[in-house]
Design an enzyme around this catalytic site. Structure first.
Site, PDB file in Angstrom:
ATOM      1  N   ARG A 153       0.846  -1.220  -0.041  1.00 17.09           N
ATOM      2  CA  ARG A 153       0.023   0.102   0.014  1.00 17.09           C
ATOM      3  C   ARG A 153       0.847   1.164   0.003  1.00 17.09           C
ATOM      4  O   ARG A 153       0.463   2.043  -0.575  1.00 17.09           O
ATOM      5  CB  ARG A 153      -0.987  -0.025   1.404  1.00 17.09           C
ATOM      6  CG  ARG A 153      -1.625   1.240   1.312  1.00 17.09           C
ATOM      7  CD  ARG A 153      -2.680   1.338   2.678  1.00 17.09           C
ATOM      8  NE  ARG A 153      -3.404   2.609   2.659  1.00 17.09           N
ATOM      9  CZ  ARG A 153      -4.288   2.695   3.639  1.00 17.09           C
ATOM     10  NH1 ARG A 153      -4.537   1.727   4.675  1.00 17.09           N
ATOM     11  NH2 ARG A 153      -5.074   3.679   3.851  1.00 17.09           N
ATOM     12  N   ASN A 175     -10.707  -4.089  -1.379  1.00 15.73           N
ATOM     13  CA  ASN A 175     -10.568  -2.803  -2.395  1.00 15.73           C
ATOM     14  C   ASN A 175      -9.587  -3.367  -3.406  1.00 15.73           C
ATOM     15  O   ASN A 175      -8.624  -4.198  -3.315  1.00 15.73           O
ATOM     16  CB  ASN A 175     -10.077  -1.735  -1.704  1.00 15.73           C
ATOM     17  CG  ASN A 175     -11.070  -0.938  -1.073  1.00 15.73           C
ATOM     18  OD1 ASN A 175     -12.199  -1.054  -1.485  1.00 15.73           O
ATOM     19  ND2 ASN A 175     -10.749  -0.387   0.319  1.00 15.73           N
ATOM     20  N   CYS A 194     -19.000  -1.763   0.824  1.00 14.73           N
ATOM     21  CA  CYS A 194     -18.373  -0.614   1.096  1.00 14.73           C
ATOM     22  C   CYS A 194     -18.907   0.197   2.306  1.00 14.73           C
ATOM     23  O   CYS A 194     -20.101   0.197   2.499  1.00 14.73           O
ATOM     24  CB  CYS A 194     -18.054   0.286   0.033  1.00 14.73           C
ATOM     25  SG  CYS A 194     -16.987   1.656   0.206  1.00 14.73           S
ATOM     26  N   HIS A 250     -16.363   4.013  -4.492  1.00 17.74           N
ATOM     27  CA  HIS A 250     -15.597   5.010  -4.572  1.00 17.74           C
ATOM     28  C   HIS A 250     -15.619   6.164  -5.605  1.00 17.74           C
ATOM     29  O   HIS A 250     -14.614   6.713  -5.890  1.00 17.74           O
ATOM     30  CB  HIS A 250     -13.899   4.404  -4.462  1.00 17.74           C
ATOM     31  CG  HIS A 250     -13.786   3.860  -2.951  1.00 17.74           C
ATOM     32  ND1 HIS A 250     -12.413   3.381  -2.606  1.00 17.74           N
ATOM     33  CD2 HIS A 250     -14.534   3.442  -2.140  1.00 17.74           C
ATOM     34  CE1 HIS A 250     -12.588   2.883  -1.500  1.00 17.74           C
ATOM     35  NE2 HIS A 250     -13.919   2.893  -0.905  1.00 17.74           N
ATOM     36  N   TYR A 259     -13.980  10.500  -1.768  1.00 14.31           N
ATOM     37  CA  TYR A 259     -13.021  10.089  -3.089  1.00 14.31           C
ATOM     38  C   TYR A 259     -13.278  11.080  -4.123  1.00 14.31           C
ATOM     39  O   TYR A 259     -12.397  10.803  -5.022  1.00 14.31           O
ATOM     40  CB  TYR A 259     -13.349   8.466  -3.343  1.00 14.31           C
ATOM     41  CG  TYR A 259     -12.792   7.574  -2.317  1.00 14.31           C
ATOM     42  CD1 TYR A 259     -11.659   7.247  -2.337  1.00 14.31           C
ATOM     43  CD2 TYR A 259     -13.754   7.075  -1.250  1.00 14.31           C
ATOM     44  CE1 TYR A 259     -11.146   6.521  -1.158  1.00 14.31           C
ATOM     45  CE2 TYR A 259     -13.559   6.203  -0.305  1.00 14.31           C
ATOM     46  CZ  TYR A 259     -11.947   5.818  -0.247  1.00 14.31           C
ATOM     47  OH  TYR A 259     -11.687   5.159   0.709  1.00 14.31           O
TER      48      TYR A 259
END
Length: 421
Positions: free
Chosen positions: A90, A144, A164, A194, A244
């Site tokens: 990440r 995700n 989500c 998102h 987002y």
């Protein structure tokens, strides 16, 4: 009822456990299996999980295993909450795109594509194991990028619904502002995972009074602050965009911000180290306050609601989920995965009708869906050219020089996770 959580060694699992304990009447779990390859984390997390169940007088049994096949056997539902490559991967997703002047984020843009490429093959392998072991089990995907992963699952014929926490977060926030119970608030939530907007906020049900204009008039500053967007933009739109959307509406501003501070992954990694130390304390029998900063607020309540509806009659009849479009948004293919209000039951999720969308929203949804088509193709078939095309199609990238540079970096940083590289 037996549930399995793949990725059960996550530091976020105690939030899920707390929801299972509090909402046991909605979802009466008899056995909960935490599945994770990291046995050391499993031991710490499961110890706290058992203490939370005991404190709240939950009679369910909690077991652990590093063996996926054993963990999902006979499960009524399997929750997927994976992070292939961990926080280290990440951190890369959030940093190397900045070298090309593009946003570094783990679920959208180049970082989001990298995560999809790492994740889709792993999730499909797990899903095949579930199907071989227990073909009737529902798969609830919280991994995700949820939209792409859920589409991969559905295309492969699995019983899957994507989940989500963005929508339930807005629901809870609006309920506080309106001083009503969360169950009274229904959202006209439309878009992709998102990439969504709250077009209306209704009291009492999907056909109730739309109080969004009142919310924006009376609480517009607070709503805009939470989104990190200007109040004048929110007023101009007349809807509430997902936070987002800031990556799209203020891309260059966000890139500058991200270049001046540690990555979110670095912050979370430090948090996880502290949380795991806390979990090892035999006196701790509730989720610590620090966990609230970890992200994923209200995920446990959304997961309970969804699982209860898929497995019985305990959940809400209408929920925001990720599922096949099937004509809901006429400008998308039926097999696109959208995130909207849907009726959820034992047969799965059926989207509610959506009014014709303003081109401002429909255009961006169509563009990102085209990217997701190419991203899934790259995840399933591999190849540098497929990666390049997906990046070129993404509205946050769109220039061939950026796409070339990002393709090279993505492959270089993810070779160990890409069988074709």
């Amino acid at each position: 009822m037996k549930l399995a959580v793949v990725g059960g060694g996550s530091t976020y699992t105690p939030e899920l456990i707390d929801g299972f304990a509090r909402l046991r009447d909605t979802l009466p779990i008899e056995e909960l299996v935490l599945v994770d390859p990291a046995a050391d984390r499993l031991e710490l997390v499961s110890g706290l999980a058992r203490r939370i169940f005991a404190k709240q007088d939950h009679a369910g049994k909690i077991t652990t295993t590093t063996d996926i096949d054993a963990g999902v056997a006979d499960a009524d539902a399997v929750l997927l909450q994976l992070r292939v490559g961990g926080q280290a991967a990440r951190n890369q997703d959030e940093t190397w795109p900045l070298e090309c002047g593009c946003v570094g984020q783990e679920t959208t843009g180049a970082g989001g594509l990298a995560k999809a490429l790492r994740t889709v093959p792993v999730v499909l392998d797990i899903a095949e194991r579930v199907r071989r072991t227990n073909p009737d089990a529902w798969i609830i995907d919280f991994t995700n990028p949820v939209g792409i992963v859920t589409r991969a699952l559905l295309q492969a014929g699995h019983k899957a619904v994507g989940l989500c926490n963005v929508a339930i977060g807005f629901q809870r926030k609006f309920a506080r502002l309106l001083e009503v119970e969360p169950g009274q608030v229904h959202l006209d939530h439309v878009g992709l995972n998102h990439l969504s907007w709250e077009l209306g906020v209704r009291l009492g049900g999907p056909d109730g009074e739309n109080v969004l204009p009142k919310l924006l008039a009376e609480h517009g500053d607070a709503i805009a602050d939470d989104l990190h967007m200007p109040r004048k933009l929110v007023d101009r739109l007349g809807v509430v965009p997902s936070y987002y959307l800031r990556y799209f509406y203020a891309h260059d501003e966000v890139v500058k911000e991200l270049g001046t501070k540690p990555s979110r992954a670095a912050e979370v990694a430090a948090m996880e180290k502290e949380l795991l130390e806390m979990y090892g304390d035999p006196a701790l029998d509730e989720k610590p306050e620090l966990l609230a900063k970890r992200g994923g607020a209200f995920y446990s309540e959304a997961a309970v609601d969804l699982a209860a509806s898929l497995l019985g009659d305990g959940g809400s009849p209408v929920q925001v989920v990720n599922t096949y479009n099937n004509g809901t948004l006429p400008f998308l293919a039926d097999d696109a995965v959208i995130e909207v209000q849907a009726r959820v039951g034992r047969d799965g999720a059926t989207p509610l009708a959506v009014p014709a969308l303003d081109p401002l929203y429909a255009g961006l949804i169509a563009n990102v869906t085209a990217y997701e088509d190419l991203a899934l193709e790259a995840a399933l078939r591999g190849g540098r050219d497929r990666v390049f095309k997906a990046l070129l199609a993404h509205p946050l990238i769109g220039q061939y020089e950026y796409a070339e540079g990002l393709t090279d970096r993505l492959i270089a940083h993810n070779r160990e996770h890409l069988a074709w590289a």
